[in-house]
Scaffold this active site. Structure first.
Site, PDB file in Angstrom:
ATOM      1  N   TYR A  92       0.832  -1.217   0.000  1.00  0.00           N
ATOM      2  CA  TYR A  92       0.000   0.000   0.000  1.00  0.00           C
ATOM      3  C   TYR A  92       0.863   1.262   0.000  1.00  0.00           C
ATOM      4  O   TYR A  92       0.462   2.287  -0.559  1.00  0.00           O
ATOM      5  CB  TYR A  92      -0.989  -0.026   1.183  1.00  0.00           C
ATOM      6  CG  TYR A  92      -2.087  -1.039   0.941  1.00  0.00           C
ATOM      7  CD1 TYR A  92      -2.002  -2.335   1.445  1.00  0.00           C
ATOM      8  CD2 TYR A  92      -3.169  -0.724   0.119  1.00  0.00           C
ATOM      9  CE1 TYR A  92      -2.982  -3.278   1.172  1.00  0.00           C
ATOM     10  CE2 TYR A  92      -4.150  -1.659  -0.170  1.00  0.00           C
ATOM     11  CZ  TYR A  92      -4.046  -2.934   0.353  1.00  0.00           C
ATOM     12  OH  TYR A  92      -5.001  -3.865   0.050  1.00  0.00           O
TER      13      TYR A  92
ATOM     14  N   ASP B 196      -8.692   5.108  -4.736  1.00  0.00           N
ATOM     15  CA  ASP B 196      -8.004   6.355  -5.083  1.00  0.00           C
ATOM     16  C   ASP B 196      -8.934   7.534  -4.802  1.00  0.00           C
ATOM     17  O   ASP B 196     -10.112   7.335  -4.483  1.00  0.00           O
ATOM     18  CB  ASP B 196      -7.581   6.323  -6.576  1.00  0.00           C
ATOM     19  CG  ASP B 196      -8.772   6.200  -7.530  1.00  0.00           C
ATOM     20  OD1 ASP B 196      -8.815   5.244  -8.324  1.00  0.00           O
ATOM     21  OD2 ASP B 196      -9.680   7.060  -7.454  1.00  0.00           O
TER      22      ASP B 196
ATOM     23  N   ALA C 288     -13.733   4.570 -21.015  1.00  0.00           N
ATOM     24  CA  ALA C 288     -14.517   5.435 -20.113  1.00  0.00           C
ATOM     25  C   ALA C 288     -14.427   6.908 -20.501  1.00  0.00           C
ATOM     26  O   ALA C 288     -15.430   7.637 -20.463  1.00  0.00           O
ATOM     27  CB  ALA C 288     -14.045   5.237 -18.675  1.00  0.00           C
TER      28      ALA C 288
ATOM     29  N   HIS D 243     -14.875   0.311  -0.494  1.00  0.00           N
ATOM     30  CA  HIS D 243     -13.684  -0.503  -0.198  1.00  0.00           C
ATOM     31  C   HIS D 243     -12.605   0.307   0.509  1.00  0.00           C
ATOM     32  O   HIS D 243     -11.451  -0.121   0.587  1.00  0.00           O
ATOM     33  CB  HIS D 243     -13.112  -1.101  -1.504  1.00  0.00           C
ATOM     34  CG  HIS D 243     -13.972  -2.185  -2.069  1.00  0.00           C
ATOM     35  ND1 HIS D 243     -13.791  -2.694  -3.325  1.00  0.00           N
ATOM     36  CD2 HIS D 243     -15.031  -2.854  -1.545  1.00  0.00           C
ATOM     37  CE1 HIS D 243     -14.693  -3.639  -3.554  1.00  0.00           C
ATOM     38  NE2 HIS D 243     -15.461  -3.742  -2.498  1.00  0.00           N
TER      39      HIS D 243
HETATM   40  N1  APR Z   1     -12.608   2.203 -19.715  1.00  0.00           N
HETATM   41  C1  APR Z   1     -13.654   1.478 -19.230  1.00  0.00           C
HETATM   42  N2  APR Z   1     -13.511   0.261 -18.661  1.00  0.00           N
HETATM   43  C2  APR Z   1     -12.253  -0.229 -18.570  1.00  0.00           C
HETATM   44  C3  APR Z   1     -11.118   0.463 -19.045  1.00  0.00           C
HETATM   45  C4  APR Z   1     -11.340   1.736 -19.639  1.00  0.00           C
HETATM   46  N3  APR Z   1     -10.324   2.474 -20.139  1.00  0.00           N
HETATM   47  N4  APR Z   1     -10.010  -0.306 -18.827  1.00  0.00           N
HETATM   48  C5  APR Z   1     -10.444  -1.433 -18.221  1.00  0.00           C
HETATM   49  N5  APR Z   1     -11.784  -1.402 -18.075  1.00  0.00           N
HETATM   50  C6  APR Z   1     -12.659  -2.420 -17.477  1.00  0.00           C
HETATM   51  C7  APR Z   1     -12.178  -3.837 -17.676  1.00  0.00           C
HETATM   52  O1  APR Z   1     -12.696  -4.354 -18.897  1.00  0.00           O
HETATM   53  C8  APR Z   1     -12.785  -4.548 -16.460  1.00  0.00           C
HETATM   54  O2  APR Z   1     -14.089  -5.034 -16.755  1.00  0.00           O
HETATM   55  O3  APR Z   1     -12.624  -2.207 -16.080  1.00  0.00           O
HETATM   56  C9  APR Z   1     -12.871  -3.451 -15.411  1.00  0.00           C
HETATM   57  C10 APR Z   1     -11.831  -3.598 -14.297  1.00  0.00           C
HETATM   58  O4  APR Z   1     -12.127  -4.788 -13.611  1.00  0.00           O
HETATM   59  P1  APR Z   1     -11.227  -5.198 -12.340  1.00  0.00           P
HETATM   60  O5  APR Z   1      -9.793  -5.089 -12.695  1.00  0.00           O
HETATM   61  O6  APR Z   1     -11.771  -6.514 -11.839  1.00  0.00           O
HETATM   62  O7  APR Z   1     -11.514  -4.048 -11.261  1.00  0.00           O
HETATM   63  P2  APR Z   1     -12.789  -3.895 -10.335  1.00  0.00           P
HETATM   64  O8  APR Z   1     -14.015  -4.442 -11.017  1.00  0.00           O
HETATM   65  O9  APR Z   1     -12.826  -2.503  -9.873  1.00  0.00           O
HETATM   66  O10 APR Z   1     -12.428  -4.852  -9.080  1.00  0.00           O
HETATM   67  C11 APR Z   1     -13.345  -4.860  -8.001  1.00  0.00           C
HETATM   68  O11 APR Z   1     -11.839  -6.264  -6.750  1.00  0.00           O
HETATM   69  O12 APR Z   1      -9.672  -6.747  -6.210  1.00  0.00           O
HETATM   70  C12 APR Z   1     -10.816  -6.155  -5.754  1.00  0.00           C
HETATM   71  O13 APR Z   1     -10.910  -4.479  -4.139  1.00  0.00           O
HETATM   72  C13 APR Z   1     -10.597  -4.701  -5.471  1.00  0.00           C
HETATM   73  O14 APR Z   1     -12.175  -2.892  -5.745  1.00  0.00           O
HETATM   74  C14 APR Z   1     -11.572  -3.993  -6.405  1.00  0.00           C
HETATM   75  C15 APR Z   1     -12.595  -5.068  -6.719  1.00  0.00           C
END
Ligand code: APR
Length: 242
Positions: A61, A101, A228, A116
């Site tokens: 972290y 963040d 996004a 989270h």
């Molecule tokens: N624009 C839109 N979507 C995007 C982009 C982008 N530029 N880049 C990646 N993504 C999408 C990916 O396709 C994916 O579906 O964002 C998603 C990210 O998924 P994860 O990496 O699993 O992240 P997240 O869903 O936030 O994870 C949830 O898991 O590990 C734990 O605590 C952690 O809060 C986190 C939780």
């Protein structure tokens, strides 16, 4: 479903995940180059890991906090678009973010629920004091409130721990006219179940904005795919002008 039939004074709930911060330069978790391809969840993101090897957890972290505190990571057009929606929409806009963040804050949003936790805050496991923290945290740093040694941890929810604001989040889901999910893979509960909660206990329209279909894609009324920084501003413009 088009965004034209959304009551303009209704509540909008927006769930965000790591994908909304990707174009600001922060890694996601499950993309090919994501954080979990570089380090094991079990080593850095569970209470057991912190008991077993607090130094390794703190260092994981510390590195992420240093990146955020460097000032080089800026909110992108998607964060700014959500802040615009909050200011110009006739009803309430609630951001429920899985992200730790502070890019939604930097982007100008006000109503943000960090389910989270937040990487720029720390918490004492003995007295539960929470305070802003931008430096490295080591096990030697005593709690400024209760002086306990080795009790300070990132104010972040680890796997196996209860997310924050759950009651408030379910209330908002059951009473919103629109639920938007942005940049999340739909892998981690309870967030991954929010869209089903709206469909079952609420009445809002549900939309997924993501780079690619999430695990829960088929549960949404509408899906819009792309980066996004492109699809979020366009969707917000449509919501506000239709
Ligand atoms: N624009 C839109 N979507 C995007 C982009 C982008 N530029 N880049 C990646 N993504 C999408 C990916 O396709 C994916 O579906 O964002 C998603 C990210 O998924 P994860 O990496 O699993 O992240 P997240 O869903 O936030 O994870 C949830 O898991 O590990 C734990 O605590 C952690 O809060 C986190 C939780």
């Amino acid at each position: 479903m088009s965004s034209t039939n959304i009551p303009k004074d209704g509540t909008i709930v927006i769930l965000t995940g790591a994908g909304i911060s990707k174009e600001s330069g922060l890694d996601t978790f499950r993309d090919a180059d994501g954080l979990w391809s570089k380090v094991n969840i079990e080593d850095v993101a569970t209470p057991e890991a912190f008991m077993r090897n607090p130094k390794m957890v703190q260092e994981f972290y510390n590195a992420r906090r240093k990146t955020m505190a460097s000032g080089n990571i800026k909110p992108n057009a998607a964060h700014h678009a959500l802040a615009r929606l909050e200011k110009e929409w006739g009803g309430e806009v609630v951001i429920v973010t899985q992200n730790i963040d502070d890019l939604h804050e930097q982007g100008g949003s006000d109503k943000i629920l960090h389910m989270h936790g937040e990487m720029l805050k720390i918490r004492c496991e003995k007295c539960n004091m929470v305070l802003p923290w931008k430096e490295d945290l080591t096990v030697e740093v005593p709690c400024t409130e209760c002086s306990a040694q080795g009790a300070l941890r990132p104010h972040v929810v680890w796997f196996g721990e209860m997310p924050f604001y759950i009651e408030e989040i379910y209330q908002a889901l059951e009473n919103c006219v629109l639920f938007i999910s942005i940049g999340t893979s739909g892998n981690v509960y309870p967030a991954a179940g929010f869209v089903s909660h709206v469909r079952r206990y609420g009445f809002g329209q549900t939309v997924e904005l993501n780079l690619e279909p999430s695990d829960g894609a088929s549960t949404f009324h509408q899906s819009i795919y792309g980066a996004a920084t492109e699809i979020v501003p366009t969707y917000v413009e449509e919501l506000l002008t239709s």
